[in-house]
Design an enzyme around this catalytic site. Structure first.
Site, PDB file in Angstrom:
ATOM      1  N   GLY B 339       0.838  -1.199   0.000  1.00 18.97           N
ATOM      2  CA  GLY B 339       0.000   0.000   0.000  1.00 18.97           C
ATOM      3  C   GLY B 339       0.869   1.244   0.000  1.00 18.97           C
ATOM      4  CB  SER B 340       0.152   4.603   1.328  1.00 20.25           C
ATOM      5  OG  SER B 340      -1.086   4.666   0.651  1.00 20.25           O
ATOM      6  CB  THR B 341       4.281   1.367   3.674  1.00 14.12           C
ATOM      7  OG1 THR B 341       4.024   0.146   2.973  1.00 14.12           O
ATOM      8  CG2 THR B 341       3.328   1.473   4.844  1.00 14.12           C
ATOM      9  CG  PHE B 342       5.992   0.412  -2.754  1.00 10.87           C
ATOM     10  CD1 PHE B 342       7.065  -0.387  -2.416  1.00 10.87           C
ATOM     11  CD2 PHE B 342       5.792   0.726  -4.105  1.00 10.87           C
ATOM     12  CE1 PHE B 342       7.918  -0.881  -3.386  1.00 10.87           C
ATOM     13  CE2 PHE B 342       6.657   0.232  -5.084  1.00 10.87           C
ATOM     14  CZ  PHE B 342       7.724  -0.575  -4.720  1.00 10.87           C
ATOM     15  CE  LYS B 343       0.435   6.544  -2.042  1.00  8.81           C
ATOM     16  NZ  LYS B 343      -0.769   6.997  -1.311  1.00  8.81           N
TER      17      LYS B 343
END
Lengths: 402, 647
Positions: B339-343
């Site tokens: 999810g957004s932790t990959f941003k």
């Protein structure tokens, strides 16, 4: 009738002995009791007590066997009293009992065949009331008595013929054959051996004896091949193999011999000490409280202890033979010598077996091994020897069967 | 006349008595000679045979090494337990022996048959001295009762045995794994590459009831380190093989296995598990300076103690079929969309590729059109115009759709590998997975399809094919926190190191990393940050910097989005999204990196964030990364290993 011509006694001696003999009836029972050969009796007791001590040593670690020494002690006590009682019995009584006892034993041996029960692979036991007995053990004493009685009846100065001895052979062979078919090879052999000693002492001519020896040696192979049962043959094979150092099945027959030899050899000169035998205390030797009890003595008391035991036996047997020679009657001489031979062959067969010199024949060591019947036979034999000793001057005139 | 004859006869008798006596004397002398031969001449030979007879060498299993945490607290050790076994060579009738035992303790009927077969098997296999275990873990009463009857039942063997024990129970199930009796498969694997004799010795040793082999986790990875070398016990036995006494002999003693230290702080582990409060999930805490893994949580878990003596098939089925998957090693073997932790990875890739400047703004009105489809931002109404810092802080999906499209899938994938994604990190465990970092080549090779640009947009917000493990997320966070310094994670303090030297040393631009840190600080500490409430560690100063994430468990349908039914009680629990949070602390001087995933927790900021904050709070407060107990001995390691080396 003068006896000094052949006994070599001086006349005075002979008179004294005759007087003793004549005053026999006038002596009290206590006097007679006191005249028993106490040194001989005490040696018997000492050896039997040694046996019980060894029985304790061999069995005390095993809960199932640890009480056996007490049982054996009680048996010995009973048999000891019996032996002394038998020793006080006049020879005429023994003589009267000889043939009935022989016939009774034959009947028992036949009964064993018909209705006996087995133990250890052979049909040897007969149940009488609550106890099991082995008639083959009694046969040893009965045959000895019967032979002595027979010779007392037939042995006259004029009867030096060989034919006389044929009757003795028959007396010996009938029970021997019955025991052999049980089958009990060891007892048969012991019976024949002690019977043969009696016949030998009764004067069988040397020529016949030599012929017998040659015939015996010649029959060894046919007996092995055609008469012995397979398990008996296996025992002989095992024996020969170990005797000549060949490979044997370590877990079968020879296991017992091998473990026994290890126990004996490990004993060394002084032994490991009472209750200290490794082999003995840890059940390595099967049957070590019965037939192989010598291994316990050898391991725990060493060469010195074992030799002392053999010397003890030699003293008992030597004195017995000497005593037999002093008996006035043929019955007394031959019965006493026959009883001596019976015990001697027990010992030779047992020790020879344990030391790996003879095949395993299942023979107890007199006075030492655990077992009731053997104790009874042994003590009865000593009783007979004592009786012959006590009544060595008794005149026996019986000519009939009773 | 008759006197003469009688005298002859009597004389003959005396002579023959003498002959008989002499013959007897000869026989006696022969017996004594034989005794002399056996007892004096051959004494030595028989003494030796008597020794060999009763002294037996019995294979003695080595004691397995313990596993200790960084402060020396045991995670795997031993405890004493009563055990009943049957020695096959001591019973002729296994059925009867077992029936007698079954009268004293309970043995299921179906097991009786199997045990009888085992006893026969050992006899046939020339291993009749190897006991067959009947029952372990006897109660005190059972043990006492069996002891009383030991002498009566042939072959029965009652003893206290050392059993592998995991004092922390479930806490380390997935890290340590467990030990079990070696199966045929285990033996095949363990003896692989050995010579025939070595293999046979090992197999014999593993037949001993005390021997266990590692089946999973560190127990399996460090099998040889922990196992030690077998020795022998010198036993005095009687003719039946019953042991009378033991003769101590140092030279024959088994060489115990070596202790193994892990970098984990077992208290931190416990606190972390408790903080999950029964929720399923995983957390990994690392020391960013040393690379030490301080906690590796996967919950729920199984109790490895249940496996040591063999778990019943019913109990195993229960674990296997449990919908919450306690057997699943989530922390290093669980693959989730980040999810957004990959941003941060996508932003790094974009800056490295130079497709966007940090201050360049992208407008977000919630919708992003590409091709003939429309992508959505999570925030109703959109973020408006955002630069990179604001996009990370507010987790603006539209911004990342745009920069992902500009950067391209292969460049993002390349950068992701620099952070440790797409690689399996062993760290002394088994069961680790690499996850998946997709790229064009992968799509072509595996799916036999071309990459669609639209997939790149999903990739940009950490969804789609991308799969990562919580361990990899912690590594990513540590790389950011250290501003791209080479990073080597480790979990074994003293013990066998993994073969491949796994290290993260691909260059990362320090300036870019500093921007990422700033963005993560914004998330937790600036207005508009998605996890503003989680920033304060409650320690009166230090704050944490982090990033929220939500992993979709399934696609959101257009109707659901339209009706607003996306959260809470309205959908089944197992369909709710996973909540993720990655963070480091303190924000101004990073010491700890953490990743947290709460399965079906829905909101990164509402569920995973507070969990991460509380774990970091505890780690900072108790100084979990302080010097480990083994560092003292580590400096003396040459001596230590000399002692521990089998000779």
């Amino acid at each position: 009738m003068s006896r000094d011509g052949y006994t070599g006694f001086s006349r005075g001696e002979a008179r004294t002995r005759t007087a003793t003999s004549l005053s026999f009836e006038t002596q009290g029972p206590l006097d007679k009791f006191m005249r028993l050969p106490w040194g001989f009796i005490l040696l018997i007791a000492a050896m039997a007590l040694t046996g019980i001590a060894m029985l304790y040593s061999s069995a005390h670690t095993n809960p199932a066997e640890s009480h056996l020494w007490r049982l054996q002690l009680i048996r010995f006590g009973v048999c000891f009293v019996m032996m002394i009682a038998l020793g006080l019995l006049p020879l005429s009584w023994w003589m009267r009992l000889a043939f009935p006892a022989y016939v009774g034993t034959i009947v028992l041996l036949v009964l064993v065949e018909v209705m006996g029960f087995s133990g250890g692979g052979a049909q040897r036991w007969l149940r009488i009331g609550p106890i099991g007995v082995q008639p083959s053990e009694f046969a040893k004493l009965a045959v000895t008595l019967a032979l002595a009685r027979y010779y007392q009846m037939v042995l006259q100065p004029q009867t030096g013929r060989i034919l006389v001895h044929l009757g003795a052979v028959a007396i010996m062979v009938i029970p021997a054959a019955l025991i052999f078919i049980q089958p009990d090879f060891g007892t048969t052999l012991a019976l024949l051996a002690s019977g043969a000693v009696v016949i030998f002492l009764a004067g069988l001519s040397a020529r016949v004896i030599l012929t017998g020896i040659v015939g015996g040696v010649a029959s060894v192979w046919p007996i092995y091949q055609f008469v012995l049962a397979p398990y008996q043959r296996e025992r002989v094979d095992t024996f020969l193999a170990q005797l000549f150092g060949g490979a044997t099945n370590a877990l079968g027959e020879s296991y017992q011999i091998e473990q026994g030899k290890i126990a004996i050899g490990a004993g060394g000169l002084n032994g490991r000490g009472y209750l200290q035998g490794i082999q003995s205390q840890q059940d390595y030797v099967p049957e070590q409280h019965t037939d192989f009890i010598l291994t316990v003595i050898a391991e725990e008391f060493g060469f010195i202890g074992t030799t002392a035991l053999l010397i003890g036996f030699a003293v008992l047997l030597g004195w017995s033979l000497y005593s037999a020679g002093r008996s006035a009657s043929w019955f007394g001489r031959l019965a006493s010598a026959g009883a001596t031979a019976t015990i001697a062959f027990y010992i030779v067969f047992n020790v020879g077996m344990v030391l790996g010199l003879l095949p395993v024949v299942g023979m107890p060591l007199p006075l030492i091994s655990y077992g009731g019947t053997a104790m009874l036979t042994t003590m009865a034999c000593f009783g007979l020897i004592l009786a012959a000793h006590m009544h060595r001057d008794e005149k026996l005139t019986a000519r009939g069967l009773f | 006349m008759s006197n003469k004859k009688t005298a002859d006869l009597d004389f003959a008798f005396s002579r023959r008595t003498a002959i008989a006596g002499a013959a007897g004397g000869l026989v006696w002398a022969g017996l004594v000679a034989r005794l002399f031969q056996l007892q004096i001449l051959e004494q030595e030979q028989y003494r030796q045979q008597a020794e060999a007879n009763h002294i037996k060498l019995q294979l003695a299993p080595p004691q397995r090494g313990r596993i200790l945490d960084r402060f020396g607290r045991p995670l795997a050790s031993h405890r004493r337990a009563g055990r009943v076994s049957v020695i096959p060579e001591q019973t002729d009738n296994p059925e009867r022996t077992l029936a007698q035992i079954a009268e004293l303790i309970e043995i299921p009927d179906d097991k009786l048959e199997r045990l009888a077969n085992d006893i026969r098997y050992n006899r046939r296999r020339n291993a009749a001295f190897v006991p067959v275990t009947i029952a372990n873990e006897l109660t005190y009463e059972d043990f006492a009762r069996m002891n009383v009857h030991e002498a009566e039942i042939p072959g029965l063997n009652v003893e206290m045995a050392l059993t592998r024990s995991y004092p922390r129970g479930r806490d380390f199930a997935h890290v340590l794994g467990y030990v079990a009796r070696a199966s045929q498969d285990d033996l095949t694997r363990l003896t692989d590459g050995m010579t025939g004799k070595e293999a046979e010795t090992l197999k014999t040793m593993f037949r001993h009831p005390d021997m266990r082999t590692g089946r999973q986790g560190m127990e399996r990875f460090a099998e040889e380190w922990l196992r030690g070398k077998p020795g022998y016990r010198k036993l005095v036995t009687n003719a039946h093989g019953r042991i009378i006494e033991e003769i101590p002999d140092e030279r024959l003693a088994p060489m115990p296995g070596r202790d193994l230290f892990v970098t984990i702080d077992s208290d931190l582990q416990r606190v972390a598990i408790e903080r999950f409060a029964g929720e399923s999930g995983a957390a990994v805490v690392m020391d960013v300076e040393t690379g030490d893994v301080l906690a590796m949580v996967s919950t729920p878990a199984f109790d490895p103690n249940d496996f040591v003596n063999g778990i019943s098939s019913a109990n195993y089925a229960e674990l296997r079929d449990d919908s919450r998957s306690p057997l699943y090693p989530r922390a290093h073997g669980g693959v989730y969309p980040p999810g957004s932790t990959f941003k941060m990875v996508v932003a790094t890739a974009a800056l490295e590729a130079g497709v966007i400047k940090p201050e360049e703004r992208v407008h977000c009105n919630r919708y992003y059109h590409f091709g003939n489809r429309t992508w959505h931002c999570w925030k109703p109404g959109g973020h408006g115009s955002v630069n990179m810092h604001q996009a990370i802080k507010g987790s603006c999906d539209v911004y990342f759709y745009e920069i992902a499209r500009r950067t391209g899938v292969d460049k993002i994938a390349e950068t992701a590998h620099k952070f440790g994604f797409g690689e399996s990190w062993v760290l002394g465990m088994t069961g680790g997975r690499s996850g998946l970092v997709p790229d064009r080549e992968w799509k072509q090779r595996v799916r036999k399809e071309n990459w669609y640009e639209g997939e790149t947009l999903n990739f940009g917000i950490g969804q789609g094919q991308l799969g990562v493990t919580p361990l990899q997320l912690a590594l990513m966070t540590a790389r950011i926190a250290t501003e791209g310094k080479p990073f080597k994670p480790r979990m074994i303090g003293i013990g066998p190191q993994s073969d491949e030297d796994q290290v993260l040393d691909a260059p990362l631009d320090q300036e870019i990393m500093a921007r990422m840190k700033a963005g993560m600080y914004g998330v937790t500490s600036e207005g508009g940050g998605t996890a503003y409430r989680s920033g304060d560690l409650g320690l009166g100063g230090p704050r944490l910097a982090g990033k929220t994430g939500t992993a979709q468990v399934r696609r959101i349908t257009r109707e659901e989005r339209a009706s607003g039914i996306r959260k809470g009680e309205n959908i089944a629990r197992e369909l709710r999204d996973h909540a993720l949070f990655v963070a480091y602390a303190p924000a101004d001087d990073p010491k700890y990196a953490i990743s947290v995933i709460v399965e079906h927790g829905e909101g990164g900021s509402s569920t995973a964030g507070p969990v991460a904050r509380d774990i970091l709070h505890y780690a900072l407060k108790t100084d979990s990364r302080r010097k480990p107990a083994y560092s003292q001995s580590a400096s003396l390691s040459p001596n230590l290993s000399d002692e521990g080396e089998p000779t």
